[in-house]
Design a protein around this motif. Structure first.
Motif, PDB file in Angstrom:
ATOM      1  N   UNK A  96      -2.106  -7.618  10.461  1.00  0.00           N
ATOM      2  CA  UNK A  96      -1.796  -6.230   9.792  1.00  0.00           C
ATOM      3  C   UNK A  96      -0.951  -6.506   8.489  1.00  0.00           C
ATOM      4  N   UNK A  97       0.148  -7.387   8.488  1.00  0.00           N
ATOM      5  CA  UNK A  97       0.935  -7.563   7.514  1.00  0.00           C
ATOM      6  C   UNK A  97       0.332  -7.994   6.334  1.00  0.00           C
ATOM      7  N   UNK A  98      -0.753  -8.984   6.464  1.00  0.00           N
ATOM      8  CA  UNK A  98      -1.308  -9.874   5.391  1.00  0.00           C
ATOM      9  C   UNK A  98      -2.234  -8.633   4.735  1.00  0.00           C
ATOM     10  N   UNK A  99      -2.954  -8.011   5.629  1.00  0.00           N
ATOM     11  CA  UNK A  99      -3.894  -6.982   4.917  1.00  0.00           C
ATOM     12  C   UNK A  99      -3.120  -6.026   4.148  1.00  0.00           C
ATOM     13  N   UNK A 100      -1.758  -5.354   4.767  1.00  0.00           N
ATOM     14  CA  UNK A 100      -0.949  -4.498   4.143  1.00  0.00           C
ATOM     15  C   UNK A 100      -0.600  -5.090   2.595  1.00  0.00           C
ATOM     16  N   UNK A 101      -0.215  -6.258   2.543  1.00  0.00           N
ATOM     17  CA  UNK A 101       0.074  -6.975   1.354  1.00  0.00           C
ATOM     18  C   UNK A 101      -1.062  -6.863   0.288  1.00  0.00           C
ATOM     19  N   UNK A 102      -2.239  -7.207   0.852  1.00  0.00           N
ATOM     20  CA  UNK A 102      -3.482  -7.558  -0.179  1.00  0.00           C
ATOM     21  C   UNK A 102      -3.814  -5.996  -0.618  1.00  0.00           C
ATOM     22  N   UNK A 103      -3.472  -4.948   0.360  1.00  0.00           N
ATOM     23  CA  UNK A 103      -4.024  -3.582  -0.035  1.00  0.00           C
ATOM     24  C   UNK A 103      -2.910  -3.091  -0.905  1.00  0.00           C
ATOM     25  N   UNK A 104      -1.781  -3.484  -0.938  1.00  0.00           N
ATOM     26  CA  UNK A 104      -0.869  -2.950  -2.136  1.00  0.00           C
ATOM     27  C   UNK A 104      -1.161  -3.444  -3.332  1.00  0.00           C
ATOM     28  N   UNK A 105      -1.455  -4.657  -3.234  1.00  0.00           N
ATOM     29  CA  UNK A 105      -1.910  -5.559  -4.718  1.00  0.00           C
ATOM     30  C   UNK A 105      -3.067  -4.795  -4.998  1.00  0.00           C
ATOM     31  N   UNK A 106      -3.954  -4.578  -4.235  1.00  0.00           N
ATOM     32  CA  UNK A 106      -5.235  -3.832  -4.620  1.00  0.00           C
ATOM     33  C   UNK A 106      -4.769  -2.357  -5.366  1.00  0.00           C
ATOM     34  N   UNK A 107      -4.144  -1.789  -4.554  1.00  0.00           N
ATOM     35  CA  UNK A 107      -3.756  -0.401  -5.178  1.00  0.00           C
ATOM     36  C   UNK A 107      -2.981  -0.530  -6.539  1.00  0.00           C
ATOM     37  N   UNK A 108      -2.191  -1.496  -6.675  1.00  0.00           N
ATOM     38  CA  UNK A 108      -1.368  -1.702  -8.074  1.00  0.00           C
ATOM     39  C   UNK A 108      -2.534  -1.826  -9.186  1.00  0.00           C
ATOM     40  N   UNK A 109      -3.469  -2.771  -8.555  1.00  0.00           N
ATOM     41  CA  UNK A 109      -4.605  -2.923  -9.706  1.00  0.00           C
ATOM     42  C   UNK A 109      -5.611  -1.742  -9.873  1.00  0.00           C
ATOM     43  N   UNK A 110      -5.973  -1.159  -9.002  1.00  0.00           N
ATOM     44  CA  UNK A 110      -6.887  -0.105  -9.236  1.00  0.00           C
ATOM     45  C   UNK A 110      -6.137   1.343  -9.601  1.00  0.00           C
ATOM     46  N   UNK A 111      -5.209   1.437  -8.349  1.00  0.00           N
ATOM     47  CA  UNK A 111      -4.637   3.046  -8.409  1.00  0.00           C
ATOM     48  C   UNK A 111      -3.615   3.194  -9.724  1.00  0.00           C
ATOM     49  N   UNK A 112      -2.611   2.018  -9.572  1.00  0.00           N
ATOM     50  CA  UNK A 112      -1.538   2.118 -10.623  1.00  0.00           C
ATOM     51  C   UNK A 112      -2.429   1.467 -12.038  1.00  0.00           C
ATOM     52  N   UNK A 113      -3.396   0.735 -12.116  1.00  0.00           N
ATOM     53  CA  UNK A 113      -3.876   0.459 -13.153  1.00  0.00           C
ATOM     54  C   UNK A 113      -3.004  -0.916 -13.751  1.00  0.00           C
TER      55      UNK A 113
END
Lengths: 600, 69, 53, 167
Positions: free
Chosen positions: D16-33
């Motif tokens: 869960x932790x690993x997926x959470x980290x990858x998800x936040x980075x993906x959010x940073x790339x796509x969501x926050x641009x």
């Protein structure tokens, strides 16, 4: 399922120390340890010089010479100290767990000689960087990024050192194969399994740096190539540069799995999971190096993302280790009478420096886990890349998890390989605790400074046109914390060397505990046989490496050419820096008294 | 002694990072403690721990004892 | 080892303390990551944005 | 294989932790641009930067309303141009290359931080808001004068900003 199964030790070695069992091998382990400790002493002294220099408390060298000191610090501590200690431990692990000596000690001393000779060759130009007397230098730091160019001896020494480790690996594999012929149906003993999986990724990854050095950098420093592709050699460095940290870490994990449960008074919680962890490291260590290059131009974002997912999954074996190791300690504590959810912690043998050192190293590694997770994150790398944060991180990993564990187990190993009693347990205990306190102070301030953009690898993080403002407090107090921590660390290091030397000066005794390591609660018979299929795991590791690296490397060569889009070498030779360096300090002794009195 | 001297040493060692970090965490919460105050509070806390440790305890000695290491 | 008071076998041992400690570690990691990523990093100035977005 | 229930729980939590980290980075790339520096620029010969259209004359150029491009060169041990001046509330794209060894271009106290590798052109686009001054450091060791390598990024108020003309 049986509770009493476990390691194969103690069969032929009841009540005997390692030096009684294998006197010839003990001599090699002892010698490797001494090489390692000499590197630790010199490297640590350089660390103190740097801490005082950066904070502008005491500058005994010229700032242009700082980088020679830093190169010495990095190479001696990251490569020499760690790997010499490792070959000692791995030799112990192979011989003890297979219960047989090495096949031919002449070969063993040959690889040791190659490693020692390589180190000495590389050290000559590095030391040359500190004096005007010799026209050679290698102030290229531990990473030796082209087009910074070192003296050819530096690259040659490095290559010989790596080849020495390859031969050491062959030596251990040879022992294993000989054992296998005599024991065709037995499970690989856990310590040997750990050595073999570690070797798997070591051969795979060090091939990259060997190629970079032998094919590109060494001929280039000799003038055979006119130029190299800086992005290519840098990528090949990091192809090795990340797995090498696991090369340091695997002997530590081995100690946490094999020795920590024993000194806690318990058993290893799970042999099968230990095997799973080492297989995961074999498979995942290498295809991750590009996470050191998140901010490099010339590498597509997609490749960086792939490196990140591999890196994130590499957290798994470390997180599993945290559980297994703590559970083994808890088992020991409960067998010693500990109770309660947290109360068992009191029942651990805190008086034993071997235990306390390893336990504190583990705590610091948990903290390092967090900063490592941040380093693994792709875009958040903009915040921390090449800042002091990184320095704080690896002083928790290699500087504490590895160094403190090595120092702690030295207090167990030294009597084993010398037959002499540990000189003073109380000093040893104070030493490991001091290391912990000193590193807390130093690495905490480094992490905080890094978040405020204080750069790593600089002699003077003070600027003319602007000031770096910490979010909290002042730069002066961060500096003070670092200087205090660094000084405590140096005191701890001196205490360690005192204990080691005094132990060495002692007399042989014959009432030392026997050479053995922890038994297991859940033994190898619970581990699926496929875990021991090393060919399969090495095969998977190779496939993952090809997947992670083939396209980025092809793209780099396609874009910039094998020998780069151009660019001249930038020799970091003393001769080229005449105007600045001629004014600098040739001998430490010249300026030390004046600087010290000025400071007081 | 409530805990062994070695136990005390380790407890003191853990108190140091706790004190260092507490200052940072408090600063985020808007409570600013100066370095001098931190040192003074730290000394108080460490002294209190030592006093607690050496005070005559309930009689339950810590189970840690020398063992082959 | 002399100080062992009782033998605890595999089937009778539940590492409750380990689970508790590591659970605390898990919470700490989540809090620290959230703070560092979303406050320190995304909340910082001069964030690098793509030309297409 | 005989894995304790607690250990299975922890294995799940770790995933869960690993997926959470990858998800936040993906959010940073796509969501926050947040974009990564990549391989969109051609390679360049670091020895002949002087003849290059962009890097022969390191400078700031206006390319649109509130859009600027900076062509910067890092060399031992300077940044060119220095200072770099841009107006407030603008979008600035940096093109940075090296004339000799590996450097970095790191704007102090911000997320603008990139490696400068000879032969490669690093690009990054940032949005600047308020007027102010930022230090620029080289955070990759580049030789004996590395610690002297610094520059300044000045974000000027709209009304004070003007581009320097090359006569």
């Amino acid at each position: 399922m049986s509770a009493e199964t476990g390691s194969a030790t103690g069969v032929a070695s009841e009540g005997r120390t390692y030096i009684d069992q294998f006197p010839g091998e003990a001599r090699l382990v002892r010698t490797a340890f001494w090489s390692s400790f000499v590197a630790l002493g010199i490297g640590g002294l350089m660390g103190l010089v740097q801490v005082l220099h950066r904070a502008d408390v005491l500058r005994v060298i010229d700032s242009t010479d700082y980088y020679a000191v830093l190169t010495l610090h990095g190479v001696l501590l990251a490569l020499t100290f760690t790997i010499f200690f490792l070959v000692g431990i791995f030799t112990w692990a192979i011989t003890t767990s297979l219960d047989r000596g090495l096949e031919d000690l002449r070969f063993t001393w040959a690889w040791y000689g190659l490693m020692a000779g390589g180190t000495a060759l590389a050290a000559i130009p590095i030391l040359g960087g500190l004096t005007d007397a010799v026209e050679m230098s290698a102030s290229v730091l531990f990473t030796f990024y082209a087009p910074l160019q070192a003296h050819p001896l530096f690259y040659l020494g490095l290559a010989l050192f790596v080849v020495g480790t390859w031969l050491a690996g062959l030596d251990w594999i040879r022992s294993y194969l000989a054992w296998r012929r005599e024991n065709p149906d037995e499970r690989i003993p856990l310590p040997t399994f750990m050595v073999l999986t570690t070797l798997g990724f070591w051969y795979l990854s060090s091939l990259g740096v060997a190629l970079a050095v032998v094919v590109f950098l060494l001929p280039w420093s000799l003038g055979i190539w006119e130029q190299v592709n800086p992005l290519l050699t840098r990528t090949m460095f990091w192809y090795f540069g990340h797995p090498v940290v696991y090369f340091w870490l695997m002997p530590v994990y081995m100690m946490w799995y094999l020795m920590l449960p024993k000194v806690s008074g318990g058993k290893l919680f799970s042999d099968p999971l230990a095997r799973v962890v080492f297989v995961l490291f074999l498979v995942l260590s290498t295809p991750t190096g590009i996470h050191h290059q998140y901010l490099d131009p010339g590498i597509a974002e997609g490749f960086k993302f792939i490196a990140m997912t591999n890196t994130m999954f590499l957290l798994l074996p470390s997180l599993l280790t945290a559980f297994t190791v703590v559970a083994s300690m808890e088992h020991g504590a409960r067998q010693r009478g500990g109770t309660g959810t947290f109360g068992w912690l009191r029942a651990l043998p805190w008086r034993d420096p071997v235990f306390t050192g390893m336990a504190l190293a583990g705590v610091m590694f948990a903290a390092a886990g967090f900063s490592g997770m941040v380093n693994a994150g792709m875009n958040i790398n903009y915040l921390v890349h090449n800042t002091f944060w990184i320095v704080g991180h690896f002083h928790l990993t290699v500087g504490t998890a590895v160094a403190l564990t090595f120092m702690a187990v030295t207090y167990w190993f030294l009597p084993q390989v010398s037959g002499k009693r540990l000189w003073n347990r109380s000093v040893a205990l104070a030493q490991v605790v001091l290391w912990f306190v000193g590193m807390v102070l130093m690495s905490n301030a480094m992490h905080r400074g890094g978040l405020d953009s204080v750069p790593r690898r600089t002699a003077e993080p003070q600027y003319r046109g602007f000031e770096i403002e910490p979010t909290l407090g002042t730069m002066a107090e961060l500096d003070a914390q670092i200087v205090l921590g660094g000084t405590i660390l140096f005191v701890s290091l001196v205490l360690f060397l005192v204990v080691v030397v005094m132990t060495g000066l002692g007399d042989r005794v014959d009432d030392l505990p026997a050479n053995e390591y922890a038994e297991t609660l859940s033994g190898p018979e619970d581990a699926p046989l496929v875990l021991d299929n090393l060919k399969l795991w090495v095969g998977i590791a190779v496939v993952l490496v090809v997947l992670a690296y083939a396209l980025p490397l092809a793209a780099i060569v396609d874009r910039g050419g094998l020998f780069g889009p151009g660019g001249s070498p930038f020799p970091v030779f003393v001769g080229c820096l005449e105007p600045t360096v001629s004014a600098s300090v040739a001998f430490l002794g010249d300026h030390l008294p004046a600087a010290v009195s000025g400071w007081w | 002694m409530r805990i062994s001297p070695a136990g005390l040493l380790v407890v003191l060692a853990f108190a140091v990072p706790a004190l260092v970090q507490a200052r940072t965490v408090l600063a985020f919460a808007g409570v600013h403690v100066s370095p001098l105050q931190t040192v003074l509070i730290g000394l108080l806390v460490l002294t209190a721990v030592v006093l607690w440790a050496v005070a005559p305890g309930s009689g339950t000695e810590a189970p840690s004892e020398p063992n082959g290491g | 080892m002399s100080s062992i008071e009782r033998e605890i076998g595999h089937d009778e041992y539940d590492p409750v303390g380990t689970l508790a400690l590591i659970g605390l570690y898990f919470l700490l990691l989540v809090v620290l990551w959230t703070f560092t990523y979303f406050v320190e990093f995304l909340g910082g100035d001069l964030t690098v944005v793509g030309t297409l977005l | 294989m005989n894995v304790h229930t607690y250990e299975k729980v922890w294995l799940g939590a770790a995933m869960v932790l690993i997926v959470f980290f990858i998800a936040s980075v993906t959010y940073g790339a796509i969501g926050a641009g947040v974009a990564m520096v990549d391989d969109s620029e051609e390679t360049i010969d670091p020895d002949t930067l002087g003849e290059d259209d962009r890097f022969g004359d390191p400078r700031v150029e206006q390319v649109g309303d509130d859009e600027y491009e900076v062509y910067a060169v890092a060399r031992t041990f300077v940044f060119q141009p220095d200072p770099i001046e841009v107006p407030e509330d603008s979008t600035v794209t940096f093109y940075i290359t090296s004339g000799d060894v590996i450097h970095s271009f790191s704007v102090v106290g911000t997320n603008a931080n990139v490696m400068v590798i000879p032969g490669e052109v690093a690009t990054m686009t940032v949005e600047v808001d308020e007027p102010g001054e930022y230090g620029i450091v080289c955070n990759e060791y580049c030789g004996p004068g590395h610690h002297d390598m610094e520059g300044l990024l000045v974000v000027q108020p709209e009304d004070e900003f003007e581009l320097e003309d090359d006569e």
